[in-house]
Design a protein around this motif. Structure first.
Motif, short mmCIF file in Angstrom:
data_model
loop_
_atom_site.label_atom_id
_atom_site.label_comp_id
_atom_site.label_asym_id
_atom_site.label_seq_id
_atom_site.Cartn_x
_atom_site.Cartn_y
_atom_site.Cartn_z
N LEU A 381 -42.87 69.09 9.07
CA LEU A 381 -42.19 69.59 10.29
C LEU A 381 -42.19 68.50 11.36
O LEU A 381 -41.15 68.23 11.99
N ARG A 382 -43.35 67.86 11.51
CA ARG A 382 -43.44 66.79 12.50
C ARG A 382 -42.49 65.64 12.16
O ARG A 382 -41.78 65.12 13.02
N THR A 383 -42.48 65.28 10.87
CA THR A 383 -41.60 64.18 10.45
C THR A 383 -40.14 64.54 10.70
O THR A 383 -39.36 63.71 11.21
N CYS A 384 -39.78 65.77 10.35
CA CYS A 384 -38.39 66.19 10.54
C CYS A 384 -37.99 66.09 12.01
O CYS A 384 -36.92 65.57 12.35
N ILE A 385 -38.88 66.58 12.86
CA ILE A 385 -38.60 66.55 14.30
C ILE A 385 -38.45 65.10 14.76
O ILE A 385 -37.53 64.76 15.51
N GLU A 386 -39.33 64.27 14.22
CA GLU A 386 -39.30 62.84 14.60
C GLU A 386 -37.97 62.20 14.19
O GLU A 386 -37.33 61.51 14.99
N VAL A 387 -37.58 62.44 12.96
CA VAL A 387 -36.33 61.85 12.46
C VAL A 387 -35.14 62.39 13.23
O VAL A 387 -34.23 61.64 13.61
N LEU A 388 -35.17 63.70 13.47
CA LEU A 388 -34.08 64.32 14.23
C LEU A 388 -33.93 63.65 15.58
O LEU A 388 -32.84 63.30 16.03
N ARG A 389 -35.08 63.50 16.22
CA ARG A 389 -35.08 62.90 17.55
C ARG A 389 -34.55 61.48 17.49
O ARG A 389 -33.71 61.07 18.30
N GLU A 390 -35.03 60.75 16.51
CA GLU A 390 -34.59 59.35 16.38
C GLU A 390 -33.08 59.29 16.14
O GLU A 390 -32.38 58.50 16.77
N ASN A 391 -32.61 60.14 15.23
CA ASN A 391 -31.17 60.17 14.93
C ASN A 391 -30.36 60.48 16.18
O ASN A 391 -29.33 59.85 16.43
#
Ligand code: ADP
Ligand code: MG
Length: 883
Positions: A381-391
């Motif tokens: 979940l944390r990774t997904c949020i991180e990637v989403l934010r980065e994208n």
């Protein structure tokens, strides 16, 4: 058929009524696409400190900010470093926040969205014991977000709910609509199948969730579409160790050999939404019923956890509320039998597992592995949020690893599609949780930066609004009419018709008493005639009313058509305007592009002009320096020229003077020669005239030759016996005797001989000067030359100084003495040649004398005040023997 005839009239009546009564809910303006995004709403709830805990590490600073203080122990460990950090959220809820307040801020908008066909996701995040379950579920008297959401839903849609089984899940995450008959059949089938009656009347409320919400705290959404029918379906799943379990699945319970629960799979529906395949969806008709279903699942969860020795804090629980709505048909009587018109929205309420990195209790073996998996899903979940934010922030297109865990995979719809996402971060201010809380805060901060597409409004169906109301009005009217048929009309505003009905005479007794009874029949006839009359009146009245209604309807129809025309006209205009806007947008785009290009060009031109400017400057500089150099050279040249001119004029002047001087000298010489010749001529004349008496020869040369030793002729100024014929002005001799100018050119060689002329009180010069000459009366020049025998011979040329008439000085040479050193070998010859014995011929002697005289007739004349160069010319004539 009859009903329909009446209903048609009532419908029109309704339409008239509705025109001046309640207006239908205006559909919100349609958005072109969901380009608008909203950040994930992150809220923070701080629970009160437990009784056993002493140190508080969290302080609520404002209603959006909290401050974390490192606990004392930690501070000591870190060299007493005092660490405070602040975190901001959309809103912070302190310890005194009530469940109701929290619901109003956090979940109410999501429920409203749900009712307006929009999806929502709400999850609680935090370490175990931070109050996630308290926030989501709550406890009796303190209902959490979940029961309150259900309550609000039913408060809002209560009167507009469809009959059970009208909507039916299609097992592909979609909904089907059934007609009333099929729905009724389904209902009967279920009632006969289930052993426990499910009707609300027989329902017994579980004390565990009793009093979750007091009626005073009820919320209700505004503007619910009354012309739609609604149904609520709930599902409840648990994700444990990355397996999905259906908590509402009804499996026969075997107490002896409990069957392990079967995990479910995630699937994607045709709209690319994720769903749990084969998951039970229970249709619920009230808050209580929904609670009951939830609690059933909750109990099952608890049992499974106990049986399988699982820790509930490590599982994620997901409660899904699906709201199905479909428009009523044109009559407003039934749900429209069109699957495409069925809208399903869902609200997902998630109580996540504790976010702590390691289990609070001892984790061993498989439990540790499970813990790892649970952590893994939160990590994902944390990774997904991180990637989403980065994208979103960097415009990158990195793949978001939703599939790495079931929780995130299920959430994919919300983050990738559209909907509202909210998170309640729960924190326990106790010191033990400090470090984990820090991590929670970091995750929360990051999540706030992720944006989710705002859900768009669904298009509304094409039917006119107010159908439900009209249908209801019709039903009321019908029942009224049915009632009217039985008894007297009790309406407050009796119509003509009812008045006529009232005045309808009752039939008199029609029993004929006997054959002679002529009263009864005529009375009957009269009554009947009266009735007939009233009937006719009624028919007339009816026709009149019908006609009136007809005309009204026609009028309304006309109005309706006019309105429709108007609407279509407006639509056309709107289209035109749209087109215009589109064109203008295109134009703006084009102009923007052009302006960008022009800017670019300007930029380039600016750069080029800068370069040229630079070139110009450097060239100018070079030009300047060259000009300067030229100027310098020019001035140099001019200076040189003037110098040259000076030199030339100097030289010219010098040479002119020199020439003049030479001419003068020559003239003087010629004069002297002339004078000498004159003198000779005179002497000759005298000799000729006197020679007859005494034939004498001048004595002086012989006498002198006798006196002077042969080898040398050093005689201090032998005064010539022959005085100058034309004597120049002679200087008076001073008391000290004669004064000599001793002229010795520097070129002379010092012969180191004893035979040097002794001239006391002489002025020695290397070149004759007027000054020296003016002071003296005698002049001697010491002249050296190489004789024919190769020896150097020195000649002393003597003369007398005269003042010239011009004020200058003139020397008249009077004597030449020759000094010569001889080799002994050639002494005899030399002596011979130089000796002049008395035996010598007089002619010869005379010749010698004459020769000396001739040779000395050179004069130097200098003018007084002359500053010219040496004014003397030495005539070194070679001694020649006269032929
Ligand atoms: P979690 O689900 O995060 O593990 P719980 O919701 O089970 O935590 O909360 C743990 C305990 O703390 C419960 O007994 C709950 O009643 C209590 N608690 C949590 N939050 C609050 C609160 N805001 N006010 C009062 N008690 C709370
Ligand atoms: Mg919990």
């Amino acid at each position: 058929m009859r009903r329909r005839g009446v209903s048609g009239v009532v419908k029109h009546l309704n339409m008239i009524r509705q025109a001046k009564g309640k207006t239908p809910r205006r559909p919100p303006p349609k958005k072109p696409s969901n380009t608008q995004k909203d950040p994930v709403g992150v809220y923070c709830r701080v629970r009160p400190l437990g009784a056993e805990d002493e140190e508080c590490c969290i302080e609520v600073i404002s209603n959006t900010t909290i401050q974390l203080h490192a606990p004392d122990g930690l501070k000591a460990n870190r060299n007493g470093e005092f660490k405070e950090t602040q975190y901001s959220f959309k809103k912070v809820f302190g310890i005194k926040t009530t469940q109701r307040e929290l619901f109003e801020d956090v979940a109410k908008p999501l429920v409203e969205d749900l009712i307006y066909c929009k999806n929502g996701l709400l999850f609680t995040y935090g370490v175990t014991g931070s109050g996630k379950t308290h926030t989501m579920t709550g406890s009796p008297g303190q209902g959490g977000l979940l029961p309150r959401s259900l309550d609000m839903i039913f408060n809002s849609i209560g009167p507009y709910q469809a009959k059970r089984y009208v909507f039916k899940p299609d097992d592909k995450n979609g909904m089907e609509v059934q007609n009333q008959v099929d729905a009724l059949l389904d209902r009967q089938k279920r009632d006969s199948q289930t052993t426990v009656p499910k009707t609300p009347t027989t329902r017994r409320i579980d004390p565990e969730f009793a009093d979750m919400i007091s009626p005073a705290e009820a919320f209700k959404a505004d503007g619910v579409d009354e012309d739609s029918s609604y149904s609520v379906f709930v599902s409840y799943i648990e994700i444990y160790n990355n397996y999905i379990y259906d908590l509402l699945e009804e499996t026969p319970f075997d107490p002896i050999k409990p069957k392990p629960p079967q995990s479910k799979l995630l699937r994607e529906d045709q709209n690319h939404n994720m769903y749990v395949a084969g998951c039970t969806e229970v249709e619920v008709k009230s808050t209580e019923e929904a609670f009951e279903v939830f609690w059933r699942g909750q109990k099952k969860r608890r049992i499974a956890n106990t049986q399988l020795n699982r820790e509930s804090s490590r599982s994620h629980s997901v409660f899904i509320i699906k709201l199905t709505q479909a428009p009523l048909d044109a009559d407003g009587d039934n749900v429209l039998q069109d699957k495409n018109q069925v809208n399903v929205s869902q609200l997902c309420l998630v109580d996540l597992a504790g976010s702590e990195r390691t289990s609070r209790t001892r984790a061993e073996g498989s439990r540790l592995r499970e813990a790892g998996n649970i952590n893994q899903s939160l990590m994902t979940l944390r990774t997904c949020i991180e990637v989403l934010r980065e994208n979103q922030m960097c415009g990158t297109n990195k793949m978001v690893p939703y599939r790495d865990s079931k929780v995130t995979h299920l959430f994919k719809n919300y983050f990738d599609g559209e909907g509202k996402v909210r998170m309640v971060v729960c924190v326990n201010p106790k010191a033990d949780d400090y470090e984990e809380t820090l991590l929670v805060m970091r995750f929360a901060e990051m999540t706030q930066e992720v944006e989710v597409a705002r859900p768009v409004d669904r298009p509304i169906c094409g039917f006119a609004a107010g159908r439900r109301q009209r249908n209801q009005a019709f039903k009321e009217e019908l029942t009224r009419r049915l009632e009217d048929r039985g008894g007297p009309v009790t309406g407050e505003s009796p119509t003509v018709l009812s008045q006529l009905l009232q005045s309808f005479p009752s039939l008199p007794a029609s029993e004929i008493a006997g054959p002679n009874d002529d009263v009864t029949l005529p009375r009957l006839i009269e009554a009947l005639e009266k009735r007939h009359k009233i009937r006719q009146m009624m028919v007339e009245e009816y026709n009149k009313t019908a006609n009136m209604l007809k005309s009204m309807l026609q009028e309304q129809d006309g109005n309706f058509v006019a309105k429709e025309n108007f609407i279509s006209e407006q639509r056309g205009r709107l289209g035109e305007k749209d087109k215009m806007i589109q064109n203008q947008n295109n134009e703006i785009d084009r102009l923007e592009k052009k302006s960008k290009m022009l800017e670019y060009k300007i930029d380039i031109l600016q750069k080029t002009s800068n370069i040229h400017e630079e070139d110009k400057r450097s060239l100018q500089h070079e030009l300047d320096s060259r000009e300067q150099r030229l100027q310098r050279e020019l001035s140099d040249k001019r200076r040189m020229e003037s110098r040259m001119q000076g030199i030339v004029s100097d030289t010219k002047l010098k040479w002119e003077k020199e020439c003049e001087r030479r001419v003068n000298a020559k003239q003087l010489e010629m004069q002297n020669k002339l004078w000498v010749k004159d003198e000779k001529l005179k002497q000759l004349k005298a000799i000729v005239t006197e020679g007859k008496s005494e034939n004498r020869q001048p004595q002086r040369p012989s006498r002198e030759k006798d006196k002077v030793p042969p080898k040398r002729s050093v005689s201090p100024s032998p005064v010539p016996t022959v005085p100058p014929v034309r004597p120049l002005h002679r200087r008076s001799h001073s008391a000290g005797g004669e004064r000599w100018v001793d002229h010795k050119p520097t070129t002379n060689v010092d012969l180191d001989t004893v035979m040097q002329p002794n001239l006391p009180n002489a002025i020695k010069v290397t070149a004759p000067s007027e000054k020296a000459l003016s002071k003296c009366d005698k002049y001697v020049l010491t002249h050296q030359e190489v004789a024919s025998d190769g020896e150097i011979q020195t000649k002393l040329i003597k003369g007398e100084v005269f003042k010239t008439r011009g004020g200058g000085q003139s020397v008249q040479f009077t004597d030449i003495e020759t000094l010569k050193q001889e080799n002994p070998a050639s002494a005899s010859r030399k002596r011979r040649s130089s000796e002049s014995g008395p035996s010598h011929e007089g002619e010869r002697k005379d010749g010698d004398w004459t020769d000396v005289e001739t040779r000395c007739s050179v004069a130097v004349e200098m003018r007084a005040g002359s500053n010219l160069g040496p004014g003397y010319q030495h005539h070194g004539y070679p001694k020649r023997r006269k032929p």
